[in-house]
Design an enzyme around this catalytic site. Structure first.
Site, PDB file in Angstrom:
ATOM      1  N   THR B 138       6.405 -14.169  -3.178  1.00  0.00           N
ATOM      2  CA  THR B 138       7.196 -14.487  -4.376  1.00  0.00           C
ATOM      3  C   THR B 138       7.815 -15.858  -4.151  1.00  0.00           C
ATOM      4  O   THR B 138       7.728 -16.417  -3.052  1.00  0.00           O
ATOM      5  CB  THR B 138       8.340 -13.462  -4.589  1.00  0.00           C
ATOM      6  OG1 THR B 138       9.332 -13.674  -3.574  1.00  0.00           O
ATOM      7  CG2 THR B 138       7.829 -12.034  -4.524  1.00  0.00           C
ATOM      8  N   ASP B 139       8.460 -16.396  -5.175  1.00  0.00           N
ATOM      9  CA  ASP B 139       9.110 -17.701  -5.012  1.00  0.00           C
ATOM     10  C   ASP B 139      10.209 -17.642  -3.954  1.00  0.00           C
ATOM     11  O   ASP B 139      10.409 -18.584  -3.195  1.00  0.00           O
ATOM     12  CB  ASP B 139       9.711 -18.151  -6.348  1.00  0.00           C
ATOM     13  CG  ASP B 139       8.616 -18.508  -7.348  1.00  0.00           C
ATOM     14  OD1 ASP B 139       7.471 -18.776  -6.890  1.00  0.00           O
ATOM     15  OD2 ASP B 139       8.880 -18.483  -8.559  1.00  0.00           O
ATOM     16  N   CYS B 140      10.891 -16.511  -3.904  1.00  0.00           N
ATOM     17  CA  CYS B 140      11.986 -16.387  -2.931  1.00  0.00           C
ATOM     18  C   CYS B 140      11.517 -15.863  -1.577  1.00  0.00           C
ATOM     19  O   CYS B 140      12.152 -16.102  -0.559  1.00  0.00           O
ATOM     20  CB  CYS B 140      13.090 -15.512  -3.503  1.00  0.00           C
ATOM     21  SG  CYS B 140      12.505 -14.010  -4.295  1.00  0.00           S
ATOM     22  N   TYR B 141      10.399 -15.130  -1.572  1.00  0.00           N
ATOM     23  CA  TYR B 141       9.839 -14.574  -0.325  1.00  0.00           C
ATOM     24  C   TYR B 141       8.374 -14.963  -0.224  1.00  0.00           C
ATOM     25  O   TYR B 141       7.472 -14.173  -0.509  1.00  0.00           O
ATOM     26  CB  TYR B 141       9.976 -13.043  -0.323  1.00  0.00           C
ATOM     27  CG  TYR B 141      11.416 -12.558  -0.306  1.00  0.00           C
ATOM     28  CD1 TYR B 141      12.277 -12.944   0.725  1.00  0.00           C
ATOM     29  CD2 TYR B 141      11.902 -11.705  -1.291  1.00  0.00           C
ATOM     30  CE1 TYR B 141      13.585 -12.501   0.753  1.00  0.00           C
ATOM     31  CE2 TYR B 141      13.210 -11.253  -1.263  1.00  0.00           C
ATOM     32  CZ  TYR B 141      14.049 -11.661  -0.237  1.00  0.00           C
ATOM     33  OH  TYR B 141      15.347 -11.229  -0.206  1.00  0.00           O
ATOM     34  N   PRO B 142       8.093 -16.206   0.207  1.00  0.00           N
ATOM     35  CA  PRO B 142       6.730 -16.720   0.112  1.00  0.00           C
ATOM     36  C   PRO B 142       5.739 -16.203   1.167  1.00  0.00           C
ATOM     37  O   PRO B 142       4.534 -16.186   0.906  1.00  0.00           O
ATOM     38  CB  PRO B 142       6.904 -18.237   0.270  1.00  0.00           C
ATOM     39  CG  PRO B 142       8.245 -18.445   0.851  1.00  0.00           C
ATOM     40  CD  PRO B 142       9.071 -17.249   0.572  1.00  0.00           C
TER      41      PRO B 142
END
Lengths: 141, 405
Positions: B138-142
């Site tokens: 994800t954008d926060c957890y790449p």
């Protein structure tokens, strides 16, 4: 008179020799086979009780060694890892010879390796897997 | 009642090193010798213990964030899958989880040599555990994939949370069928070749407080060799089970949900188990101190194996297919003698729960209290008991596509 439980390990090249015949015929020993795991052209294992005169027994053992067989005491086959044992007692109703016994009132398990006939039922019946065998074979896995 | 003692008074005595403590096994003779009243006057605490297989166990872990960060999706610990359907690097490893590569019972009976219970044991014994995980990014957890090792001392939190432990009584399992069966109650030989039971009987925590008068939410206990707490009532908690005159249930009754910090526990009391043909699980050691508040509590604590009964159940048809009820009731004294009589047949018995372990746990808890290291707690709230009138539900097999009115 001597009475001894032993394990013979056969290298593949001697598996097909009539070893037991010679033990009886040439050395006048009584042979009681407890368990055998013999396959053509593969390493085999034979557990038995030998009885006869001390001299004949010693000569027979020497002869077996000369044939290239490995000889071990039966009591070295199954190992009770007391550090793994939780002393529940589940093995004691599975062991057919009471080698694994439950002691009361201590409520602990003990293992008498001289009563063990290496049936190996305990290896898998023990939930903590505290029983081990030194010998690789199809039944222990 | 002549004796009326508070938890606060008991704790004062513990702190002063003056508390009188016996195990639930020792107290039997004390009460026999001195009588209920005198024994209640002299004794402050009775300690209990049990060390048996408890499948409903597991641990919440927070493994910390790598750089870049990751939202764990599919996770395994030593190839055993863990549940990651909670926050990013939180996970739950359950005791009965198996590696996806485990052949299970394809070759019956399967060995189940390593599972979640073994992961927990290895973690607690300080071993490095292989962690493999994938994520969708994800954008926060790449980060999308990680392979590393973790150790108990290096991760943020490790909380043992066991939804159902310490069963108050349990079935005695036999096999009425014509061939050996492989169950969570161990290997059961054909035609009642053996009878397996799993309770510490007179030392078992909930047999010593049958109506849950002292054990409640927040009760501090011995758990896995360290400190733990009663979190809630356990799943399948059944205080409505039929009881004997001494108020102990003759069927599986109450259960406890337990919680504790894994980091201060000992792998001696959290042991991975492999049940042939059944699966992997964990053996949990736990013990509860019971404050002797009055003679009634002391009477409960003085219960003996002779007065505790369990149902003998057939695990060939009876249990799995819910066919028929129990064959008979037997006492724990008979079970522990090594042989019971069922319909005229002498059947050898074996335990899955370690009585020697239970004895050691009750003894350790006694030592801790006597040394002033362990004080008692009053429950924050009681657990549901008889008056809750709990009824256990079965799972109906409904047509899920049919609209329910």
């Amino acid at each position: 008179m001597i009475k001894q439980k032993i394990v013979l390990r056969y290298p593949p090249h001697v598996v097909e020799q009539p070893t037991i015949y010679h033990l009886i015929k040439d050395f006048d020993l009584m042979v009681n086979i407890l368990r055998a795991d013999i396959n053509p052209k593969k390493e085999g294992r034979l557990m038995m009780e030998l009885s006869g005169s001390e001299l004949n027994y010693q000569r027979a053992i020497e002869w077996l060694r000369e044939q290239g067989l490995h000889i071990m005491g039966l009591e070295q086959q199954i190992i009770w890892r007391s550090d793994r044992c939780t002393h529940c007692g589940a093995c004691t109703v599975i062991c057919p010879t009471e080698a694994l016994a439950f002691n009361r009132p201590e409520m602990t398990v003990s293992f008498d390796e001289y009563k063990c006939v290496v049936c190996e039922l305990c290896l898998r019946a023990c939930p903590a897997r505290a029983m081990e065998t030194l010998v690789e074979n199809s039944n222990s896995k | 009642m002549k004796i009326n003692r508070s938890i606060e008074e008991i704790n004062e005595k513990i702190k002063a090193g003056k508390a009188v403590v016996f195990t639930a096994e020792e107290i039997i003779d004390v009460v026999k010798e001195k009588g209920l009243e005198e024994a209640s006057a002299q004794v402050d605490v009775v300690t209990t213990g049990t060390f048996g297989p408890m499948c409903s166990s597991g641990a919440f872990l927070n493994v910390g964030h790598p750089t870049p960060r990751i939202k764990l999706n599919e996770v395994s610990l030593n190839s055993v899958p863990a549940y990651a359907g909670i926050a990013a690097v939180d996970l739950y490893i359950g005791a009965t989880a198996l590696p996806t590569s485990d052949p299970a019972n394809l070759k019956h009976p399967g060995d189940f040599i390593y599972g979640g219970g073994h992961v927990i044991e290895d973690l607690v014994s300080g071993k490095a555990i292989r962690l493999e995980a994938s994520a969708y990014g994800t954008d926060c957890y790449p980060l999308k994939r990680i392979e590393t090792t973790i150790r108990l001392s290096e991760i943020n939190e490790a909380t043992l949370y066991n939804p159902r432990n310490a069963y108050q009584n349990y079935n005695v399992a036999v096999n009425l069928g014509p061939k050996t069966i492989y169950t969570y109650m161990g290997v059961l030989k054909m035609n009642m070749g053996n009878a397996n039971y799993s309770s510490a009987g007179q030392l078992s925590p909930l047999f010593n407080d049958p109506l849950l008068k002292t054990i409640g939410i927040g009760t501090r206990i011995f758990l896995g060799g360290g400190l733990g707490y009663v979190a809630w009532h356990g799943t399948q908690h059944n205080p409505s089970a039929k009881r004997a005159e001494n108020d102990t249930p003759v069927y599986p009754g109450a259960t406890l949900a337990l919680i504790g910090d894994l980091k201060q526990m000992d792998s001696r009391w959290l042991r991975g188990l492999s049940f042939l043909g059944y699966g992997a699980t964990i053996q949990v050691g736990m013990g509860v101190p019971i404050p002797i508040l009055n003679e009634e509590i002391m009477r409960y604590c003085s219960v003996r194996d002779e007065d505790l009964y369990a149902p003998v159940v057939d695990y060939n048809r009876g249990y799995p297919y819910k066919e028929g009820t129990e064959l008979t009731l037997v006492s724990y004294a008979d079970l522990k003698s090594g042989s019971i009589n069922i319909n005229g047949q002498a059947v050898p018995t074996a335990s899955l729960s370690s009585y020697a372990g239970a004895r050691e746990i009750a003894g350790t808890l006694k030592d801790w209290i006597e040394a002033g290291q362990f004080t008692l707690t009053a429950p924050s709230a009681p657990l549901p008991s008889i008056e809750a009138e709990i009824k256990l539900n079965a799972l109906p097999q409904k047509d899920p596509d049919k609209r329910e009115v």
